[in-house]
Design an enzyme around this catalytic site. Structure first.
Site, PDB file in Angstrom:
ATOM      1  N   GLU A  79      -0.542  16.602 -16.532  1.00 23.51           N
ATOM      2  CA  GLU A  79       0.120  15.618 -15.665  1.00 23.51           C
ATOM      3  C   GLU A  79       1.232  16.335 -14.890  1.00 23.51           C
ATOM      4  O   GLU A  79       2.140  16.902 -15.499  1.00 23.51           O
ATOM      5  CB  GLU A  79       0.726  14.480 -16.498  1.00 23.51           C
ATOM      6  CG  GLU A  79       1.306  13.383 -15.627  1.00 23.51           C
ATOM      7  CD  GLU A  79       1.995  12.273 -16.416  1.00 23.51           C
ATOM      8  OE1 GLU A  79       2.710  12.586 -17.380  1.00 23.51           O
ATOM      9  OE2 GLU A  79       1.815  11.105 -16.039  1.00 23.51           O
TER      10      GLU A  79
ATOM     11  N   GLY B  75       6.764   6.348 -21.377  1.00 23.47           N
ATOM     12  CA  GLY B  75       7.261   7.668 -21.007  1.00 23.47           C
ATOM     13  C   GLY B  75       6.169   8.704 -21.206  1.00 23.47           C
ATOM     14  O   GLY B  75       4.972   8.390 -21.152  1.00 23.47           O
ATOM     15  N   SER B  76       6.573   9.927 -21.466  1.00 18.16           N
ATOM     16  CA  SER B  76       5.599  11.022 -21.554  1.00 18.16           C
ATOM     17  C   SER B  76       4.812  10.951 -22.868  1.00 18.16           C
ATOM     18  O   SER B  76       5.285  10.396 -23.868  1.00 18.16           O
ATOM     19  CB  SER B  76       6.329  12.361 -21.470  1.00 18.16           C
ATOM     20  OG  SER B  76       7.229  12.469 -22.553  1.00 18.16           O
TER      21      SER B  76
ATOM     22  N   GLN C 294      13.034  17.246 -12.471  1.00 18.00           N
ATOM     23  CA  GLN C 294      11.741  16.944 -11.867  1.00 18.00           C
ATOM     24  C   GLN C 294      11.408  17.967 -10.784  1.00 18.00           C
ATOM     25  O   GLN C 294      10.279  18.441 -10.680  1.00 18.00           O
ATOM     26  CB  GLN C 294      11.788  15.558 -11.207  1.00 18.00           C
ATOM     27  CG  GLN C 294      11.304  14.439 -12.062  1.00 18.00           C
ATOM     28  CD  GLN C 294       9.841  14.595 -12.404  1.00 18.00           C
ATOM     29  OE1 GLN C 294       9.531  14.995 -13.533  1.00 18.00           O
ATOM     30  NE2 GLN C 294       8.939  14.302 -11.505  1.00 18.00           N
TER      31      GLN C 294
ATOM     32  N   GLU D 106       3.246   3.603 -24.157  1.00 19.40           N
ATOM     33  CA  GLU D 106       2.479   3.670 -22.895  1.00 19.40           C
ATOM     34  C   GLU D 106       2.861   4.981 -22.224  1.00 19.40           C
ATOM     35  O   GLU D 106       4.034   5.214 -21.940  1.00 19.40           O
ATOM     36  CB  GLU D 106       2.807   2.473 -22.005  1.00 19.40           C
ATOM     37  CG  GLU D 106       2.426   1.137 -22.618  1.00 19.40           C
ATOM     38  CD  GLU D 106       0.949   1.022 -22.960  1.00 19.40           C
ATOM     39  OE1 GLU D 106       0.109   1.659 -22.288  1.00 19.40           O
ATOM     40  OE2 GLU D 106       0.624   0.305 -23.927  1.00 19.40           O
TER      41      GLU D 106
ATOM     42  N   CYS E   1       2.771   6.677 -13.069  1.00 16.85           N
ATOM     43  CA  CYS E   1       1.821   7.044 -14.128  1.00 16.85           C
ATOM     44  C   CYS E   1       0.391   6.853 -13.641  1.00 16.85           C
ATOM     45  O   CYS E   1      -0.530   7.484 -14.128  1.00 16.85           O
ATOM     46  CB  CYS E   1       2.081   6.219 -15.384  1.00 16.85           C
ATOM     47  SG  CYS E   1       2.130   4.461 -15.040  1.00 16.85           S
TER      48      CYS E   1
ATOM     49  N   GLY F  73       6.091  10.062 -26.632  1.00 14.36           N
ATOM     50  CA  GLY F  73       5.390   8.891 -27.188  1.00 14.36           C
ATOM     51  C   GLY F  73       4.753   9.206 -28.534  1.00 14.36           C
ATOM     52  O   GLY F  73       4.791   8.394 -29.471  1.00 14.36           O
TER      53      GLY F  73
HETATM   54  P1  NAD Z   1      10.197  10.811 -21.128  1.00 21.79           P
HETATM   55  O1  NAD Z   1       9.165  10.739 -22.181  1.00 21.79           O
HETATM   56  O2  NAD Z   1      10.921  12.077 -20.922  1.00 21.79           O
HETATM   57  O3  NAD Z   1      11.337   9.704 -21.412  1.00 21.79           O
HETATM   58  C1  NAD Z   1      11.023   8.324 -21.554  1.00 21.79           C
HETATM   59  C2  NAD Z   1      12.151   7.655 -22.334  1.00 21.79           C
HETATM   60  O4  NAD Z   1      12.161   8.191 -23.674  1.00 21.79           O
HETATM   61  C3  NAD Z   1      13.546   7.914 -21.772  1.00 21.79           C
HETATM   62  O5  NAD Z   1      14.341   6.767 -21.910  1.00 21.79           O
HETATM   63  C4  NAD Z   1      14.057   9.035 -22.663  1.00 21.79           C
HETATM   64  O6  NAD Z   1      15.465   9.089 -22.720  1.00 21.79           O
HETATM   65  C5  NAD Z   1      13.472   8.610 -24.002  1.00 21.79           C
HETATM   66  N1  NAD Z   1      13.388   9.693 -25.002  1.00 21.79           N
HETATM   67  C6  NAD Z   1      13.350  11.030 -24.776  1.00 21.79           C
HETATM   68  N2  NAD Z   1      13.322  11.690 -25.955  1.00 21.79           N
HETATM   69  C7  NAD Z   1      13.325  10.765 -26.943  1.00 21.79           C
HETATM   70  C8  NAD Z   1      13.291  10.821 -28.361  1.00 21.79           C
HETATM   71  N3  NAD Z   1      13.253  11.985 -29.013  1.00 21.79           N
HETATM   72  N4  NAD Z   1      13.298   9.668 -29.063  1.00 21.79           N
HETATM   73  C9  NAD Z   1      13.320   8.481 -28.424  1.00 21.79           C
HETATM   74  N5  NAD Z   1      13.365   8.351 -27.067  1.00 21.79           N
HETATM   75  C10 NAD Z   1      13.366   9.479 -26.329  1.00 21.79           C
HETATM   76  O7  NAD Z   1       9.502  10.291 -19.778  1.00 21.79           O
HETATM   77  P2  NAD Z   1      10.121  10.185 -18.317  1.00 21.79           P
HETATM   78  O8  NAD Z   1      10.240  11.562 -17.740  1.00 21.79           O
HETATM   79  O9  NAD Z   1      11.320   9.297 -18.330  1.00 21.79           O
HETATM   80  O10 NAD Z   1       8.963   9.367 -17.546  1.00 21.79           O
HETATM   81  C11 NAD Z   1       7.824   9.980 -17.020  1.00 21.79           C
HETATM   82  C12 NAD Z   1       6.625   9.784 -17.926  1.00 21.79           C
HETATM   83  O11 NAD Z   1       6.422   8.385 -18.141  1.00 21.79           O
HETATM   84  C13 NAD Z   1       5.321  10.290 -17.326  1.00 21.79           C
HETATM   85  O12 NAD Z   1       4.580  10.965 -18.302  1.00 21.79           O
HETATM   86  C14 NAD Z   1       4.604   9.002 -16.901  1.00 21.79           C
HETATM   87  O13 NAD Z   1       3.196   9.109 -16.838  1.00 21.79           O
HETATM   88  C15 NAD Z   1       5.044   8.065 -17.966  1.00 21.79           C
HETATM   89  N6  NAD Z   1       4.886   6.669 -17.541  1.00 21.79           N
HETATM   90  C16 NAD Z   1       3.903   5.922 -18.112  1.00 21.79           C
HETATM   91  C17 NAD Z   1       3.705   4.601 -17.719  1.00 21.79           C
HETATM   92  C18 NAD Z   1       2.629   3.735 -18.348  1.00 21.79           C
HETATM   93  O14 NAD Z   1       2.737   2.513 -18.281  1.00 21.79           O
HETATM   94  N7  NAD Z   1       1.620   4.320 -18.972  1.00 21.79           N
HETATM   95  C19 NAD Z   1       4.526   4.055 -16.731  1.00 21.79           C
HETATM   96  C20 NAD Z   1       5.529   4.850 -16.171  1.00 21.79           C
HETATM   97  C21 NAD Z   1       5.709   6.162 -16.592  1.00 21.79           C
END
Ligand code: NAD
Length: 479
Positions: free
Chosen positions: A379, A226-227, A329, A248, A282, A231
């Protein structure tokens, strides 16, 4: 209408909590289903179920675990069209890409099923006589998996499959905007007959379920995609609890175009990297660094290429650029579009000719901002690209590396020296020559450097490093 449920300990549990109607981002007048945001108690219950199942699952042979994964693969393949359609409607990815993604999930399951019978240890010579010494990979126990919405099928599977084959049990928390697809995947996987508690799903908000998982659940490892902001929070929390973690995260991926590049072949790869999945990968191309001498002819070719990129409903079989995934988004990406219109020079912007209420954002390419500008450093995760001029290869590689991220990068050139120097000097986990920045093969290690990752890798054989720990064993046969 599809509804969400939680799968805990081999049973469907109806959640109690706030209900959210999920609207189709391609046509927001259409409702796709309803999700119920569970409270934290279900994730703790799922953790307990996974813990109870952990010993029995770890004791099975790798080949027996592999049989379950083969069944999951066959079942998923037989539901490919239906899963792809639901995911396209839930988060707006064009259907042709979504079908490829589901097929990739099938390949991942088969690839990791076979890991069950591959070598997972080393025989190490002992310095003592009549002692046999070896080391082997052993499971971690219970793994919590937290996933984003942008690859609603492939990312969960590239975590779940290696976690299971290595002998771990799993609790999965998908993103809110991919929850309906997650429930359907779980219904399909449930038919494979995994022992109860081996695989669990809980639907809810990241700030509630996700947080409860990392702070309170009885868990041995967390794999998160995720973000970078979330992370970093997950990494800090896991470090405090001494839980193994993998995060990641985001990217700000550059494509370098040198003056000897084959422009006709380069343009489709730049456009595909930047605008497929509406820039929500990503690994999407977000910066294009162009050698000054060819900037004008490159821009002409880009304009020409972009004239063929049309916004489409995600279920249109020829869709190339669909909507972005959600209202959030749409709002976030549009703040960058407005910033670009205000502070940069628009090179080319597509038009929205669709007569549908949806989260459509026309593709936008801009130039004329410095390297420290938000458009170049943050990003965006949408169909927006910034062009940067470079005097030569040296400046191009410098610009490429001047970011906190390090996920993927490409160079377009016919010069073998520049190609190899780029492969050596680009500070990213995925480096490509004459290929778009996006696109990952499941059998290869995948992950980023710098702020894009916690320095582990997913997919390929590298995933086994995360989902196992090494145990070194020694036996004396002289007593
Ligand atoms: P996000 O970080 O908002 O959410 C990712 C996940 O984390 C979701 O399931 C969300 O519910 C959960 N989450 C949110 N807050 C949390 C908390 N406090 N504690 C635990 N979990 C929590 O990201 P998103 O908007 O779903 O996805 C987009 C991001 O993911 C972009 O930054 C993109 O670059 C990244 N991404 C990275 C990869 C990679 O492999 N590097 C692949 C795909 C997406």
């Amino acid at each position: 209408m599809v509804e969400s449920r939680n799968w805990i300990g081999g049973e469907w549990i109806e959640p109690v909590g706030e209900k959210v109607v999920i609207k189709d981002p391609s046509n927001t007048e259409m409702e796709v289903g309803t999700i119920t945001l569970s409270d934290g108690s279900h994730v703790l219950q799922a953790g307990e179920a996974a813990r109870r199942a952990s010993r029995g699952w770890a004791k099975l042979t790798g080949s027996a675990r592999g049989e379950f994964l083969y069944k999951m693969a066959d079942l998923l393949q037989s539901h490919l069209e239906e899963v792809a359609q639901l995911a396209s409607q839930e988060m707006g990815k064009p259907i042709s890409e979504m079908k490829m993604e589901v097929m990739r999930g099938v390949h991942l399951l088969r690839y990791y099923a076979a890991e069950g019978v591959r070598t997972h240890g080393q025989l190490i010579p002992s310095t003592q006589t009549e002692v046999v010494q070896y080391s082997k990979r052993v499971p971690l126990g219970v793994v919590g998996i937290i996933t984003p919405w942008n690859f609603p099928v492939a990312i969960p599977i590239w975590k779940i499959a290696p976690a299971l084959i290595c002998g771990n049990t799993v609790v999965w928390k998908p993103a809110e905007y991919a929850s309906l697809t997650a429930v359907r995947l779980t219904e399909i996987f449930a038919k494979a007959g995994l022992p109860e508690g081996v695989f669990n799903l809980v639907i809810g908000k990241g700030s509630v379920i996700g947080n409860q998982m990392i702070e309170k659940m009885d868990v041995d490892a967390i794999s998160f995609t995720g973000s970078s902001m979330i992370g970093s929070h997950i990494a800090a929390t896991c470090a405090k609890r001494h839980i193994k973690y993998q995060t990641e995260m985001g990217g700000k991926n550059a494509a370098i175009v040198l003056d000897d590049a084959d422009i006709e072949k380069t343009i489709p790869m730049i456009l595909s990297g930047a605008f497929r999945s509406a820039g929500q990968k990503c690994t999407a191309t977000s910066r294009v660094i162009v050698e000054k001498g060819i900037m004008n002819s490159f821009i002409d070719a880009l304009r020409q290429g972009l004239s063929n990129v049309k916004l489409s409903h995600a279920l249109d079989p020829h869709a190339y650029l669909g909507p972005v995934a959600s209202k959030e988004q749409y709002q976030t990406v549009n703040t960058y579009v407005e910033l670009a219109r205000r502070e940069a020079e628009v090179v080319v912007e597509g038009a929205n000719t669709l007569q549908k209420p949806g989260y459509y954002i026309p593709p936008l390419i801009v130039k004329g901002v410095g390297n420290d500008h938000k458009l170049v450093q943050e990003e965006i995760f949408g169909p927006v690209v910034t062009l940067l001029p470079a005097h030569d290869f040296e400046e191009a590689i410098q610009l490429c590396n001047q970011t906190v991220y390090g996920l993927s990068a490409s160079i377009f050139t016919k010069d073998v020296n520049h190609a190899f120097r780029f492969l050596e000097e680009a500070e990213v986990g995925m480096v490509r020559v004459n290929q778009e920045t996006a696109g990952v093969e499941y059998q290869s290690p995948f992950g980023g450097m710098k702020l894009s990752s916690s320095h582990t890798r997913e997919q390929g054989v590298a995933a086994l490093d995360f989902y196992t720990q090494w145990k070194t064993c020694a036996i004396s046969y002289s007593v």
